[in-house]
Enzyme design. Structure first.
Site, short mmCIF file in Angstrom:
data_model
loop_
_atom_site.label_atom_id
_atom_site.label_comp_id
_atom_site.label_asym_id
_atom_site.label_seq_id
_atom_site.Cartn_x
_atom_site.Cartn_y
_atom_site.Cartn_z
N ILE A 175 -13.63 0.66 -1.08
CA ILE A 175 -15.59 1.36 -0.91
C ILE A 175 -15.67 2.50 -0.40
O ILE A 175 -15.21 2.30 0.64
CB ILE A 175 -16.03 -0.14 -1.24
CG1 ILE A 175 -15.80 -1.39 -1.45
CG2 ILE A 175 -17.33 0.18 -0.88
CD1 ILE A 175 -15.85 -2.23 -1.56
N VAL A 190 -11.40 -0.17 5.70
CA VAL A 190 -12.42 -0.83 5.84
C VAL A 190 -12.78 -1.03 4.73
O VAL A 190 -12.80 0.23 3.60
CB VAL A 190 -13.59 -0.56 6.73
CG1 VAL A 190 -14.91 -1.55 6.99
CG2 VAL A 190 -13.35 -0.33 8.03
N LYS A 228 -13.41 -4.51 11.33
CA LYS A 228 -13.90 -4.10 10.29
C LYS A 228 -15.51 -4.08 11.46
O LYS A 228 -16.23 -3.09 10.64
CB LYS A 228 -13.93 -5.51 8.58
CG LYS A 228 -12.20 -4.56 8.13
CD LYS A 228 -12.28 -5.78 6.60
CE LYS A 228 -11.20 -6.09 6.19
NZ LYS A 228 -10.34 -6.36 5.86
N VAL A 265 0.47 -1.15 -0.19
CA VAL A 265 0.31 0.49 -0.43
C VAL A 265 1.05 1.09 0.29
O VAL A 265 0.84 2.49 -0.63
CB VAL A 265 -0.61 -0.14 1.47
CG1 VAL A 265 -1.97 1.33 1.63
CG2 VAL A 265 -2.06 -1.34 0.92
N LYS A 316 -6.82 -1.15 10.47
CA LYS A 316 -7.80 -1.80 10.94
C LYS A 316 -7.73 -2.71 12.51
O LYS A 316 -8.44 -2.15 13.04
CB LYS A 316 -9.20 -2.81 10.15
CG LYS A 316 -7.96 -3.97 9.78
CD LYS A 316 -8.49 -5.11 7.98
CE LYS A 316 -7.22 -3.73 7.51
NZ LYS A 316 -6.93 -4.82 6.45
#
Lengths: 433, 433
Positions: free
Chosen positions: B138, B134, B207, B17, B107
């Site tokens: 999205i 999460v 989550k 990431v 998370k």
């Protein structure tokens, strides 16, 4: 850290959406106050028919003088849910001038004159929020403006009009024709008495303009959006789509050109494969795909209209705008720095499904194929079928590869001129593959 | 109105990431600057292995001393993508103390200690944003925190772990067993070498805790979430689900109790009907349903993990946090005012699908039905089938009506004690109806 002086809200319009906004502001006052950090108070409601009984609203708040209400000077937020261009436009700019931020559900106005409204908001240091203008309760404006603010959106494709989706879904599931399905939609309250704005695609085009502007950080007005409605869609088109493993949907499609130097926005019926997630969007629901460089493909789905869902979007904006008021910092304004031009429909690269009635004799396919070749359009599949009715006619269904829309429509024009082509039974774009 | 002094970003972690965040910050610097209103500059990157070659990142920015980096005092935003509890927790609070806001994808930490982190952010007037924690790209945290801030969320139900969805999807489409499907997921990079966090449901539970806290404006920690993984799901369970017109998914479910006075959060495999939109969520995709009082049912769908999608969410937060820095007004902080207690799993109202191996003789069904009645559990359907193998056994498949989970698990315990019940072949909850 609760502030005790309430924030004052003026509501312009008290129809299906407005009355629901007022109701939730009353029944959920404690929650709203906790989330905002201060109580919110309905300070006035401007309506056209003051004599109508409005349950749960103090009659002392009702006025027919919307201008005086927005000019009061003590209003923190104006919620505009009257729709249409005027007087909404003047009321919103007057509200900015007199100290209020604005939450609006007015897609027509934003698609017509959004840039000027944003400029006025910025001039006076106010907020202009309008999540409810696109796809009802479905969060789309905020995700595009904020969640995807660090990404590059290349495409927005969706079903953004519930009325037309209801009609097309009825035609698909029952085999009904357009008029019959429209009648059912009207009877069930999914279509208005004058359904023009929906069935001719104006409503979807306004939403496409708003979405394209936000997605590509540019300005797109409703006049820039290529628009075709669903009134010409026939039961035969739907049946033809079925035979191809497709269904017909009215799509709003906003795209960045492959070279990144222009954008397009369009609304038209299209065949999409039954396997595509949008194919299973039923009745009056909405769903929108967003394709971004890093995020990949996202989908947002939900009720695209209705009093309560639209009020949900309005109230989410109301909370945000109230918070910004308290922290004396407006939220993100217009982002239109790319100034990308909007290309005409002819430049859009798409695919056609063309159904022709032709003379049932040798050589016809060769003639037809020559026309496609001359226009530089490559054919994907052809299905040829003689009729059983001894009319001397056959039908020819051609699905093209991707080509500029101008070349595709030029091909259709040239086909119409062939002696052996008796008629063009149906033309429809194919999307979602 | 572009500010010329850049905002300085410190990146903690430069794996899948982090490297993508750094890459996009460089390649899309102009867009980010235009959207924020000031340029953003990568001011330092803390890593564990400084010798590793990192394409596109100035080696002078690399450090192994993350603490010194967040203490520099000139950092505007710290992006934390190292994961785990420590040192991430200490680094984040140190960052707040030394003037930085924080964007995190962590998370596990947020589900363990979110309240303390939020309190620290508020104490120092900083932002703590974590959309990437999460469901990857999205947008879920922002829609719940902001778009639905004027609504009342009653239920969040979704597929929030891509690894387990990939495994269950493989089992469903190919008939493979759990181990075989896990091996394939590992080979394709969908499962980590140690898949425990995913397959035992810890990742989904974290989550679920975060989503429940935001959705219900309360505090839910990972320890409050009932958790069952997918390691016990068998090919027989999946086949049994198919016979019922269902498929098996690992669901995260957060609910407000019917009386509104408590909430529940749970993660477990469940059968859902094939007609349910979550049933068609394939491979490693995620999808989450949100049910709110006014908005109705919304669905959010997209890639739930991966470097680029997660980076998209991180960068969206980075833009927001930078804007807040410039306007000197932090965004919305923790909203946990309802202080609703989290009820135990036994209080959750659900349905069971129970598959029993029983003696193939008269009276067995009556015995079994009596056990259900004694526990106050009402039966929806029973399917009884003699085996073809002359073993003297039959199978009995019972689907219950909705009942408290404690009564359902009590029923299973009582059934195990019956002489005529040779074994409980499978127990699974049924959702989405």
């Amino acid at each position: 850290m609760m502030r005790t002086r309430p924030l004052k809200v003026a509501l312009l319009g008290c129809g299906v959406v407005g009355s629901e906004v007022a109701r939730i502001m009353t029944t959920h006052a404690d929650d709203l106050a906790a989330r905002i950090g201060a109580p919110v108070e309905l300070a006035g409601v401007a309506v056209r028919r003051p004599s109508k009984v409005r349950e749960g609203i103090d009659p002392a708040l009702i006025t027919t003088d919307a201008t005086a209400l927005v000019k009061r000077g003590d209003i923190d937020v104006v919620v505009e849910v009257i729709g249409g261009i005027e007087p909404a436009r003047t009321l919103i700019t007057t509200a900015f001038e007199h100290g209020a931020s604005v939450v609006s559900a007015n897609k027509a106005l934003l698609a017509e004159d959004g840039a000027a409204l944003h400029a006025a908001a910025e001039q006076y240091g106010r907020d202009l929020y309008y999540e409810a203008a696109v796809a009802g309760a479905i969060p789309l404006v905020r995700p595009l403006r904020e969640s995807l603010a660090g990404d590059k959106v290349n495409r927005v494709l969706g079903i953004v009009n519930g009325t037309t989706n209801f009609i097309l879904d009825k035609m698909d599931t029952s085999g009904a024709g357009y008029s019959e399905a429209l009648d059912e939609a009207t009877a069930l309250g999914y279509a208005e008495a004058d359904p023009t704005a929906d069935v001719e695609g104006f409503d979807a085009a306004a939403k496409a303009a708003i979405l394209a502007g936000i997605a590509f950080h540019t300005r797109v007005r409703i006049g820039d959006v290529h628009r075709e409605g669903i009134t010409e869609v026939t039961a035969a088109d739907i049946a033809s789509a079925r035979r191809m493993g497709c269904t017909v949907k009215l799509l709003a499609i906003c795209e960045r050109a492959a070279d990144g130097r222009s954008v397009t926005a369009r609304v038209h019926p299209a065949m999409i494969p039954l396997s595509h997630p949008l194919a299973s969007v039923r009745e009056a629901y909405n769903a929108v795909f967003v394709e971004a460089e890093a995020a990949g493909q996202l989908m947002f789905y939900g009720p695209g209209a209705g009093g309560a869902p639209t009020a949900s979007a309005v109230l989410g904006d109301l909370v945000a705008v109230c918070r910004n008021k308290l922290s004396e910092a407006p939220g993100p304004g217009e982002s239109a720095y790319t100034r990308l031009p909007v290309s005409p429909m002819g430049d859009v690269v798409t695919r056609y499904h063309i159904s022709l009635d032709v003379a049932d004799k040798p050589g016809v396919l060769a003639q037809v194929a020559t026309v496609f070749a001359e226009q530089g359009v490559s054919i994907d599949t052809v299905r040829q079928k003689g009729r059983q009715d001894k009319s001397g006619e056959a039908s020819l269904v051609v699905v093209t590869h991707r080509a500029p829309d101008a070349a595709l429509s030029g091909t259709v024009e040239a086909l119409r001129k062939l002696d052996t082509v008796r008629g063009v039974a149906s033309i429809m774009r194919v999307e979602g593959e």
